[in-house]
Scaffold this motif. Structure first.
Motif, short mmCIF file in Angstrom:
data_model
loop_
_atom_site.label_atom_id
_atom_site.label_comp_id
_atom_site.label_asym_id
_atom_site.label_seq_id
_atom_site.Cartn_x
_atom_site.Cartn_y
_atom_site.Cartn_z
N LEU A 1 29.28 27.00 41.42
CA LEU A 1 30.29 25.95 41.40
C LEU A 1 29.67 24.65 41.94
O LEU A 1 28.93 24.67 42.92
CB LEU A 1 31.49 26.34 42.27
CG LEU A 1 32.30 27.53 41.78
CD1 LEU A 1 33.27 28.01 42.85
CD2 LEU A 1 33.06 27.17 40.52
N ALA B 1 37.48 26.74 40.89
CA ALA B 1 37.25 25.30 40.72
C ALA B 1 38.56 24.53 40.71
O ALA B 1 38.68 23.47 41.33
CB ALA B 1 36.46 25.04 39.44
N THR C 1 32.91 21.67 36.50
CA THR C 1 32.28 22.99 36.55
C THR C 1 31.80 23.42 35.16
O THR C 1 30.66 23.86 35.00
CB THR C 1 33.28 24.03 37.10
OG1 THR C 1 33.64 23.68 38.45
CG2 THR C 1 32.67 25.43 37.09
#
Length: 414
Positions: A136, A158, A170
């Motif tokens: 991430l 996310a 992301t």
């Protein structure tokens, strides 16, 4: 009159015109007025419709990606094709609370799908398993979320950390594909969209029941209403092996059937259904600010020319995470080929992706983030993942018949 023009004899009768001039002029005036009225009515209708659609658009929550994301940190735009990220939220606010098993703060992405819309190659839809362990990126705080440092964790976190901009960032960081627009849809919005088109006709291969998702369907041809459709695409724990991959199969089956339903004359030629569909979309959907009415019309025009055989669904190639049987990691080599094909607007075929089964990695990065990083939001337990790398990259088009090939239930040995 010319001096040389012949003069008829006094006794010769004048030739009668085929139609009296006065009558001819009267009909001309009538036709002119009628044409003018039709033009005015047509323009008024278009103007009213345009104003109505603009009012609907103004009801939608809009996010400014240009402000939230630094352009120099994003992948470059390649070609004129459109890439739209669809984010299905599991937030429990407002009417969505009826579909939650328990209360929790914030929201995660219950589903993530990237739609690549190409005038030349149709539509390619890629599903990103919500149980994927990925890197991430760092995301800034956004509208109540606290933001996050970059860490290794589940992809669905996310949205929790940084809202739709973090979900977009992301996917862009993992795929190197520039996201042009995003659509953030809630449970209630999905339900009402299905009801607005009169339900979705599907063939269910065998009886399906999932008490947690409130799903109870008999086998055979039937029309699913909004509640049934939502249960169908959300069910996972009591069907097959309880994994997210099987649920993605069912979601792809449903989206194919929905595409057939929406593009049918039953919907496109029905003003009431189109109005209901647009109302449902705008009431419960959030988008980026650049997804204007003009852009929507342009997308609709492109999709109107797309045959159902030109809508292909793929799942990011994966295998079971060595560190956790309830998570998946991506087959980076095959995933990279998939993403490059999309980025270069090339047709994705199985032959492109058949590079042989990769060796299982010796070790997988820890699924636990460093203690100094923000904590991952609480997640519900997931079942053992099913499928193989070869299964997970097999595409299907929107015309796939679930009763003919048994796709989506995850009950057969794969």
């Amino acid at each position: 009159m010319s001096d040389d023009a012949p003069v008829p004899a006094p006794d010769a009768p004048a030739a009668a015109p085929t139609e009296p001039p006065r009558r001819r002029r009267r009909w001309a005036r009538v036709l002119g007025w009628t044409s003018g009225i039709l033009v005015v009515v047509l323009l008024a209708s278009v103007g009213t419709a345009y104003a109505y659609y603009r009012s609907l658009r103004s009801n939608m929550v809009q996010h400014d990606l240009g402000t939230a994301l630094a352009d120099e940190e994003r992948p470059p735009k390649i070609g004129e094709e459109l890439n739209i990220l669809f984010i299905g939220s599991d937030g429990r606010e407002d009417g969505n609370a009826d579909y939650g098993g328990r209360d929790f703060v914030g929201e995660r992405s219950d589903s993530l799908m990237l739609a690549h819309i190409s005038p030349e190659n149709g539509v390619t839809v890629v599903n990103f398993p919500r149980d994927s362990l990925v890197q991430l990126p760092e995301c800034s705080a956004y509208e109540g979320s606290e933001g996050t440092y970059g860490y290794y964790g589940m992809i669905n976190a996310a949205l929790f950390h940084g809202g739709p901009p973090c979900a977009v960032k992301t996917i862009e960081s993992l795929t190197e594909i520039r996201i042009d627009h995003f659509v953030h849809l809630s449970f209630v919005g999905f339900r009402d969209m299905v009801d607005s088109v009169g339900g979705v006709e599907m063939c269910i291969p065998e009886p399906m029941s999932d008490e947690r998702a409130k799903l109870d369907l008999e086998a055979g041809e039937q029309t699913l209403d909004g509640e049934q459709s939502l249960a169908f695409v959300r069910a996972r724990y009591e069907i097959g092996d309880g994994g997210d991959i099987g649920r993605i199969d069912r979601q792809q089956m449903f989206l194919g059937a929905l595409a057939a339903q929406v593009t049918s004359s039953k919907v496109l030629t029905s003003p009431s259904r189109m109005t209901s569909l647009l109302s449902a979309v705008t009431e419960y959907t959030a988008t980026d600010a650049d997804l204007s009415l003009e852009t929507m019309v342009s997308i609709g025009s492109t999709l109107a020319d797309v045959d159902l055989h030109e809508i292909a669904f793929y799942t990011v190639p994966w295998w079971q995470a060595p560190s956790d049987p309830n998570r998946v990691v991506w087959d980076e080599e095959k995933a990279d080929q998939l993403f490059k094909a999309i980025n270069n607007d090339k047709s994705v075929t199985d032959a492109m992706l058949e590079t042989g089964k990769p060796e299982e990695p010796e070790a997988s990065p820890s699924a636990d983030p460093s203690p100094s990083y923000p904590a991952e939001p609480p997640t519900e337990p997931v079942g053992q993942q099913s499928g193989t790398e070869e299964d997970s990259i097999t595409g299907r088009d929107a015309t796939s018949n679930p009763c003919a090939n048994g796709l989506g239930l995850g009950t057969e040995e794969e």
